[in-house]
Write a protein that holds these residues in place. Structure first.
Motif, PDB file in Angstrom:
ATOM      1  N   LEU A   1       4.445  13.438   7.201  1.00  0.00           N
ATOM      2  CA  LEU A   1       5.881  13.524   6.875  1.00  0.00           C
ATOM      3  C   LEU A   1       6.202  14.788   6.073  1.00  0.00           C
ATOM      4  O   LEU A   1       7.315  14.974   5.581  1.00  0.00           O
TER       5      LEU A   1
ATOM      6  N   GLY B   1       0.869  10.935   2.883  1.00  0.00           N
ATOM      7  CA  GLY B   1       2.042  11.156   3.736  1.00  0.00           C
ATOM      8  C   GLY B   1       2.051  12.546   4.344  1.00  0.00           C
ATOM      9  O   GLY B   1       3.101  13.180   4.444  1.00  0.00           O
ATOM     10  N   THR B   2       0.881  13.010   4.817  1.00  0.00           N
ATOM     11  CA  THR B   2       0.797  14.386   5.324  1.00  0.00           C
ATOM     12  C   THR B   2       1.659  14.608   6.566  1.00  0.00           C
ATOM     13  O   THR B   2       2.230  15.680   6.743  1.00  0.00           O
TER      14      THR B   2
ATOM     15  N   THR C   1      -7.097   1.923   2.858  1.00  0.00           N
ATOM     16  CA  THR C   1      -6.151   0.802   2.860  1.00  0.00           C
ATOM     17  C   THR C   1      -6.750  -0.489   2.266  1.00  0.00           C
ATOM     18  O   THR C   1      -6.160  -1.087   1.361  1.00  0.00           O
TER      19      THR C   1
ATOM     20  N   GLU D   1      -5.136   4.022  -8.327  1.00  0.00           N
ATOM     21  CA  GLU D   1      -6.584   4.226  -8.136  1.00  0.00           C
ATOM     22  C   GLU D   1      -7.004   5.553  -8.743  1.00  0.00           C
ATOM     23  O   GLU D   1      -6.254   6.537  -8.675  1.00  0.00           O
TER      24      GLU D   1
ATOM     25  N   GLY E   1      -0.788   6.591   0.037  1.00  0.00           N
ATOM     26  CA  GLY E   1      -1.176   7.636   0.987  1.00  0.00           C
ATOM     27  C   GLY E   1      -0.501   8.966   0.667  1.00  0.00           C
ATOM     28  O   GLY E   1       0.501   9.013  -0.050  1.00  0.00           O
TER      29      GLY E   1
ATOM     30  N   ASN F   1       1.936  -2.225   4.639  1.00  0.00           N
ATOM     31  CA  ASN F   1       1.888  -0.763   4.607  1.00  0.00           C
ATOM     32  C   ASN F   1       3.224  -0.297   4.042  1.00  0.00           C
ATOM     33  O   ASN F   1       4.277  -0.763   4.488  1.00  0.00           O
ATOM     34  N   GLY F   2       3.182   0.660   3.127  1.00  0.00           N
ATOM     35  CA  GLY F   2       4.408   1.072   2.457  1.00  0.00           C
ATOM     36  C   GLY F   2       5.272   2.015   3.270  1.00  0.00           C
ATOM     37  O   GLY F   2       6.166   2.665   2.716  1.00  0.00           O
ATOM     38  N   ASP F   3       5.047   2.115   4.575  1.00  0.00           N
ATOM     39  CA  ASP F   3       5.846   3.055   5.365  1.00  0.00           C
ATOM     40  C   ASP F   3       6.428   2.422   6.614  1.00  0.00           C
ATOM     41  O   ASP F   3       6.679   3.101   7.596  1.00  0.00           O
TER      42      ASP F   3
ATOM     43  N   LEU G   1      -8.699   5.003  -2.207  1.00  0.00           N
ATOM     44  CA  LEU G   1      -9.757   4.069  -1.795  1.00  0.00           C
ATOM     45  C   LEU G   1      -9.586   3.588  -0.357  1.00  0.00           C
ATOM     46  O   LEU G   1     -10.318   2.710   0.085  1.00  0.00           O
TER      47      LEU G   1
ATOM     48  N   LYS H   1       5.937   9.464   0.079  1.00  0.00           N
ATOM     49  CA  LYS H   1       6.534   8.723   1.209  1.00  0.00           C
ATOM     50  C   LYS H   1       7.170   7.387   0.813  1.00  0.00           C
ATOM     51  O   LYS H   1       8.261   7.065   1.304  1.00  0.00           O
TER      52      LYS H   1
ATOM     53  N   LEU I   1       0.855  -1.190   0.000  1.00  0.00           N
ATOM     54  CA  LEU I   1       0.000   0.000   0.000  1.00  0.00           C
ATOM     55  C   LEU I   1       0.887   1.235   0.000  1.00  0.00           C
ATOM     56  O   LEU I   1       1.585   1.512   0.982  1.00  0.00           O
TER      57      LEU I   1
ATOM     58  N   LEU J   1      -0.965   2.492  -5.843  1.00  0.00           N
ATOM     59  CA  LEU J   1      -0.591   3.913  -5.831  1.00  0.00           C
ATOM     60  C   LEU J   1      -1.797   4.825  -5.969  1.00  0.00           C
ATOM     61  O   LEU J   1      -2.843   4.427  -6.484  1.00  0.00           O
TER      62      LEU J   1
END
Ligand code: GTP
Length: 367
Positions: free
Chosen positions: A35, A32-33, A106, A100, A30, A125-127, A104, A44, A27, A74
Motif C-alpha cells: 500500500l 503494508g508495503t 501472523t 512485538e 504488518g 487481519n487488520g486490513d 513475529l 495500514k 493483527l 502491533l
C-alpha cells in the motif's frame, strides 16, 4: 453549509449479547508495503477509510457481535496506531495494545498478544473490510464444536490469495497459497482465506511462543496434521475486500459510496465552504473544513478534512487525504492523493495515480 454523512443504525445493541468468554486479536503489525506510498507515514490499520481510521470498522464489527474487548497486535509504527485509536470507546470497544519486539508473523503475533486466560479467540487481519455478521460465525463454530473456523470468500481471481479447499460439509481439507493462473481453471473452488478465524485454546497451544510463524504456512497445516476439527464458514452474499494495495483501497471507497458495503457511518456534521457556482454530487463525502471555490466540482469522491479545490478544479472517483490543495483548473480522476499534497494549476492526474503525503505536482503536469 453543513453536510452530514449517511445512515446510522441504533438498534443493534439491544439485539446482541456480550461474549465475555471470547477474546479478540486484530493483527495490525504488518508493514503494508503493497500500500506504499500511502503507508510510509500512516500504518495500514489506520489509513483513512471514509474519513475514519480503518480499524474503526473492525472494532465496531466485533462489538456488534458482542465482543467488546480487542487487543491490537502491533509492530510497525505502533505509537501512531495507539494515538489514532485511543481506548477504543469511540468505536464501542475496549482496546489494549501489544507491541512485538520484532515482527513475529501472523500466528506468532497472535500468540504473543493473546490473553492466555481465554478459551476462545477471534482473530482478524487488520486490513479487511467486511460487513460479515460475526455472530453467525460464532454460532456455527459452536454448533460444529470446531477447534478452528476460518471464514472463506469466493473471489474471481484467487491468484494473490490463499485458496482453501473443503469437503461438502465445510471441513477444511487443503490450503493452496497463491495458486498459479494456469491452475485456476482446474480448481475445485475459488474460496479464499478471508482473514477471519475463530480459534480454540487447542490451536493457541500449537503455536510456538516468541517465534516467528504464520497461520497460512505453519499453523493451518499443523491443525490439519493433528486432525483437529477445522471448519469453514462461507461468507456468501456479504461484502468483503482487503485494502492491501492502492487499487483495492480506492475500490473500497467507491463501493462504500455506491452503497455496496453494509456498514454504518456515524452521522458527524461537518462545516464546509462551497461557492455557489461549485458543484457537488450527493454521493461524495467531505471532511471538516473543506473549501470549494467557484466552478470547482467534486463527483463520487471522498475528501479528507481541510481539502481545498481552487477555481475550476475537478475531483472525480478519487480519494484525497486531508489538507491537500488542488489548484485552479487541475483535474484528478480515479486517484488517491496523500495528505498535504499540492496538485499544480491545470495539471491532469489520471486514473490509477497514487501519490504519497506531501507530494507536489508542478503546474500543467500530466501523470
Ligand atoms: P504487505 O507488506 O503489503 O504484504 O502487508 P502486511 O505487512 O500487512 O502483510 P499481510 O497483508 O500479509 O498481513 C496480513 C495482516 O497481518 C495485516 O493486518 C498485517 O498488519 C498483519 N501482520 C502481518 N505480519 C505481522 C506481524 O509480523 N506482526 C503483526 N502484529 N501483524 C502482522
Amino acid at each position: 453549509m453543513i453536510f452530514g454523512c449517511l445512515r446510522i443504525r441504533l438498534t443493534f445493541r439491544v439485539l446482541v449479547f456480550i461474549m465475555n468468554d471470547v477474546s479478540a486479536v486484530i493483527l495490525a503489525g504488518g508493514k503494508g508495503t503493497r500500500l506504499r506510498p500511502l503507508t510510509v507515514f500512516t500504518p495500514k490499520p489506520i489509513v483513512p477509510m471514509m474519513n475514519r481510521p480503518f480499524l474503526a470498522f473492525q472494532l465496531e464489527m466485533l462489538s456488534a457481535a458482542g465482543v467488546e474487548k480487542a487487543v491490537l497486535s502491533l509492530s510497525y509504527q505502533p505509537n501512531k496506531i495507539e494515538d489514532a485509536i485511543g481506548d477504543g470507546s469511540q468505536y464501542r470497544s475496549k482496546v489494549s495494545f501489544v507491541t512485538e519486539p520484532n515482527p513475529l508473523g501472523t500466528s506468532g503475533a497472535f500468540r504473543f498478544a493473546a490473553d492466555e486466560s481465554s478459551h476462545t479467540f477471534v482473530v482478524l487481519n487488520g486490513d479487511i473490510l467486511t460487513d460479515i455478521d460475526l455472530a453467525k460465525v460464532f454460532e456455527q463454530h459452536r454448533n460444529t464444536k470446531a477447534d478452528a473456523t476460518i471464514v472463506l470468500v469466493e473471489v474471481e481471481d484467487p491468484t494473490r490469495y490463499g485458496l482453501v479447499e473443503t469437503d461438502d460439509d465445510g471441513r477444511v481439507e487443503r490450503f493452496l497459497e497463491k495458486p498459479k493462473a494456469e491452475d485456476v481453471p482446474h480448481l475445485r473452488s475459488r474460496n479464499i482465506n478471508a482473514g477471519i478465524y475463530i480459534l480454540e485454546r487447542s490451536v493457541l497451544d500449537l503455536i510456538p511462543k516468541n517465534e516467528h510463524s504464520s497461520f497460512e504456512f505453519n499453523i493451518f497445516p499443523a491443525i490439519l496434521e493433528k486432525g483437529l476439527n477445522f471448519r469453514s464458514y462461507l461468507l456468501g452474499d456479504g461484502y468483503w475486500r482487503d485494502i492491501g494495495n492502492p487499487t483495492s483501497y480506492l475500490h473500497a471507497h467507491m463501493d462504500f459510496l455506491a452503497g455496496k458495503v453494509g456498514l454504518d457511518l456515524p452521522e458527524i456534521p461537518v462545516q464546509i465552504e462551497i461557492a455557489t457556482a461549485a458543484s457537488v454530487d450527493r454521493s461524495s463525502l467531505f471532511g471538516e473544513g473543506c473549501v470549494l471555490k467557484p466552478n470547482s466540482a467534486v463527483r463520487n469522491s471522498v475528501l479528507g478534512p481541510g481539502v481545498m479545490l481552487e477555481e475550476k478544479a475537478i475531483v472525480e472517483n478519487s480519494v484525497i487525504w486531508g489538507h491537500s490543495r488542488i489548484a485552479a483548473g487541475a483535474a484528478v480522476q480515479g486517484s488517491v492523493i496523500g495528505r498535504s499534497s499540492f496538485i499544480g494549476r491545470s495539471s491532469s492526474i489520471t486514473k490509477g495515480t497514487v501519490l504519497g503525503d506531501k507530494a507536489t505536482i508542478p503546474d500543467y503536469s500530466v501523470t
